[in-house]
Scaffold this active site. Structure first.
Site, PDB file in Angstrom:
ATOM      1  N   ALA A 250       0.829  -1.214   0.000  1.00  0.00           N
ATOM      2  CA  ALA A 250       0.000   0.000   0.000  1.00  0.00           C
ATOM      3  C   ALA A 250       0.857   1.256   0.000  1.00  0.00           C
ATOM      4  O   ALA A 250       0.344   2.365   0.064  1.00  0.00           O
ATOM      5  CB  ALA A 250      -0.940  -0.004   1.190  1.00  0.00           C
TER       6      ALA A 250
ATOM      7  N   ASP B 217      12.402   6.137   3.849  1.00  0.00           N
ATOM      8  CA  ASP B 217      11.561   5.207   4.595  1.00  0.00           C
ATOM      9  C   ASP B 217      12.310   4.628   5.796  1.00  0.00           C
ATOM     10  O   ASP B 217      11.803   4.628   6.921  1.00  0.00           O
ATOM     11  CB  ASP B 217      11.092   4.059   3.686  1.00  0.00           C
ATOM     12  CG  ASP B 217      10.289   4.571   2.511  1.00  0.00           C
ATOM     13  OD1 ASP B 217       9.878   5.750   2.542  1.00  0.00           O
ATOM     14  OD2 ASP B 217      10.078   3.805   1.556  1.00  0.00           O
TER      15      ASP B 217
ATOM     16  N   SER C 174       5.876  -1.158   4.441  1.00  0.00           N
ATOM     17  CA  SER C 174       5.998  -2.420   5.165  1.00  0.00           C
ATOM     18  C   SER C 174       7.418  -2.964   4.998  1.00  0.00           C
ATOM     19  O   SER C 174       7.947  -3.617   5.907  1.00  0.00           O
ATOM     20  CB  SER C 174       4.960  -3.427   4.692  1.00  0.00           C
ATOM     21  OG  SER C 174       4.973  -3.520   3.296  1.00  0.00           O
TER      22      SER C 174
HETATM   23  C1  GLA Z   1       9.496   4.838  -1.954  1.00  0.00           C
HETATM   24  C2  GLA Z   1      10.988   4.755  -1.645  1.00  0.00           C
HETATM   25  C3  GLA Z   1      11.474   6.040  -0.987  1.00  0.00           C
HETATM   26  C4  GLA Z   1      11.054   7.284  -1.769  1.00  0.00           C
HETATM   27  C5  GLA Z   1       9.576   7.225  -2.108  1.00  0.00           C
HETATM   28  C6  GLA Z   1       9.143   8.350  -3.013  1.00  0.00           C
HETATM   29  O1  GLA Z   1       8.759   4.870  -0.772  1.00  0.00           O
HETATM   30  O2  GLA Z   1      11.248   3.659  -0.805  1.00  0.00           O
HETATM   31  O3  GLA Z   1      12.879   5.986  -0.838  1.00  0.00           O
HETATM   32  O4  GLA Z   1      11.826   7.445  -2.913  1.00  0.00           O
HETATM   33  O5  GLA Z   1       9.217   5.997  -2.724  1.00  0.00           O
HETATM   34  O6  GLA Z   1       9.241   9.570  -2.378  1.00  0.00           O
END
Ligand code: GLA
Length: 387
Positions: A124, A173, A128
């Site tokens: 999603a 992330d 995760s």
């Molecule tokens: C994913 C990647 C992140 C980032 C986003 C877009 O979540 O894991 O590193 O690049 O896309 O902002």
């Protein structure tokens, strides 16, 4: 799920001797603004969520590392004496990638039993993957007394995803999953890793996450292609100005040198990144001044740029955003994460929460045949030991 229930599941799978089980947790994340800027050395503004991944873990005296999850049927056992290898496309590649990174640092792993449980919807776009990576990192760090600091574990987790899983993600992330704080959003400079935690409690407003339920698989998606396009843009711009990444250029400068990029598509990609960086700075400023109207407007502009210039939204996310913006009391709505499916995040007045869910749900279903899901985003703490 309650911890007691998880412990029972652990005992069911690995036997009920008086084992010394440790329990760790790492959250999912939602990004408020600053999308596809992280791998361009730019700014992001995400927060960690109250839902995430739990790991129950116990070391053993043999050399079997056993994996199981309450979310996936696939279970396996590997040897701790051998160099870790990838197993097809299975979920275990996330923890396996982390274990390999530990091995590469000369850390000798022993046998262990692991049980994962996540309450983040998979695929999603709520991270995760980073959640399972960080929960594994902090657990191994503690059980094998490695003494790695959290920043090193964040970097190692990103490396595992890049090199082992094969998804070329940036650092956002893993960083927010490791460093997030309850009721705060994290303002991060992805180039220097300098960060600030900014209080994010909005009187009378809620953050609502809407899941399009359009599944996307990042490694299959156009994510890596966008990264390559940004690198191409830097290559072109270097003909007129020495730059290491797109975030070194501001909007004004870009308007003067953009013609150094002959390809229109590549130029649009660069424009998104450069304008998005400015929007993050403006959004943080607006939040500090408690100007949430401006914050909402910037969220809208961010989505529009991701739709028109970066082209990563897709019709499902666009429809969710359109439906949300029709409702009075919605200050802003945008896609969050990589895009190509996944979720939107909207800033919604408390009184219209119910109307929001009803109207967006109905409008979306009518236009796509899909059923949207709604979560009210509670901002929780980053990765930690529970006990
Ligand atoms: C994913 C990647 C992140 C980032 C986003 C877009 O979540 O894991 O590193 O690049 O896309 O902002």
């Amino acid at each position: 799920m309650q911890i007691e229930k998880l412990k029972k599941e652990f005992a069911k799978r690995y036997g009920n001797s008086n084992k010394d089980i440790s329990i760790f947790f790492a959250p999912g994340r939602v990004n408020l603004i600053g999308e596809h800027t992280d791998y361009n050395g730019g700014y992001v503004f995400p927060c960690s969520l109250s839902f995430g991944t739990y790991l129950l873990i116990s070391t053993t005296n043999d050399n079997h590392i056993k994996f199981s999850s309450l979310n996936f049927d696939f279970t396996t056992s590997i040897s701790s004496d051998k160099e870790i290898e990838k197993i097809n496309n299975k979920w275990v590649n996330y923890p396996l990638g982390i274990m390999l990174e530990f091995q590469k640092r000369g850390i000798l792993l022993s046998g262990m039993e692991l049980l994962y449980y996540g309450d983040i919807p998979n695929g999603a776009g709520l991270s995760s993957s980073a959640s399972i990576e960080l929960v594994t990192s902090i657990a191994l760090n503690e059980l094998f007394a490695c003494d790695l600091d959290i920043i090193e574990m964040i970097k190692l987790s990103q490396k595992a995803e890049n090199n082992f899983v094969g998804m070329n993600c940036g650092i956002m992330d893993q960083f927010v999953v490791g460093m997030g704080k309850k009721d705060h959003a994290l303002f991060l400079n992805c180039n220097t890793l300098e960060y600030k935690l900014i209080p994010f409690k909005l009187q009378g407003y809620n953050l609502i996450i809407t899941n399009s339920n359009k599944q996307r698989k990042l490694t299959d998606s156009k994510y890596n292609e966008r990264r390559a396009e940004c690198e191409k843009a830097v290559e072109y711009l270097n003909k007129v100005q020495a730059v290491n990444n797109l975030s070194e250029i501001d909007i004004l400068k870009f308007s003067k040198i953009q013609n150094a990029i002959p390809d229109e598509i590549i130029r649009k990609r660069a424009k998104h990144v450069i304008s998005e960086n400015q929007r993050v700075i403006d959004a943080v400023k607006a939040l500090k001044q408690k100007n949430i109207i401006t914050f909402g407007k910037l969220m809208n502009l961010s989505h529009d740029s991701l739709r028109d210039d970066y082209e990563v939204t897709g019709c499902e996310l666009d429809i969710l955003v359109e439906e949300a913006r029709k409702i009075e009391g919605v200050l802003g709505s945008r896609m969050t994460g990589a895009g190509f499916g996944g979720c939107t995040v909207s800033l919604v007045k408390e009184e219209v929460n119910e109307i929001f869910r009803k109207k967006v749900g109905e409008g979306y279903n009518k236009k796509t045949g899909l059923k949207a899901e709604f979560y009210s985003a509670k901002i929780g703490d980053g990765a930690r030991k529970i006990f």
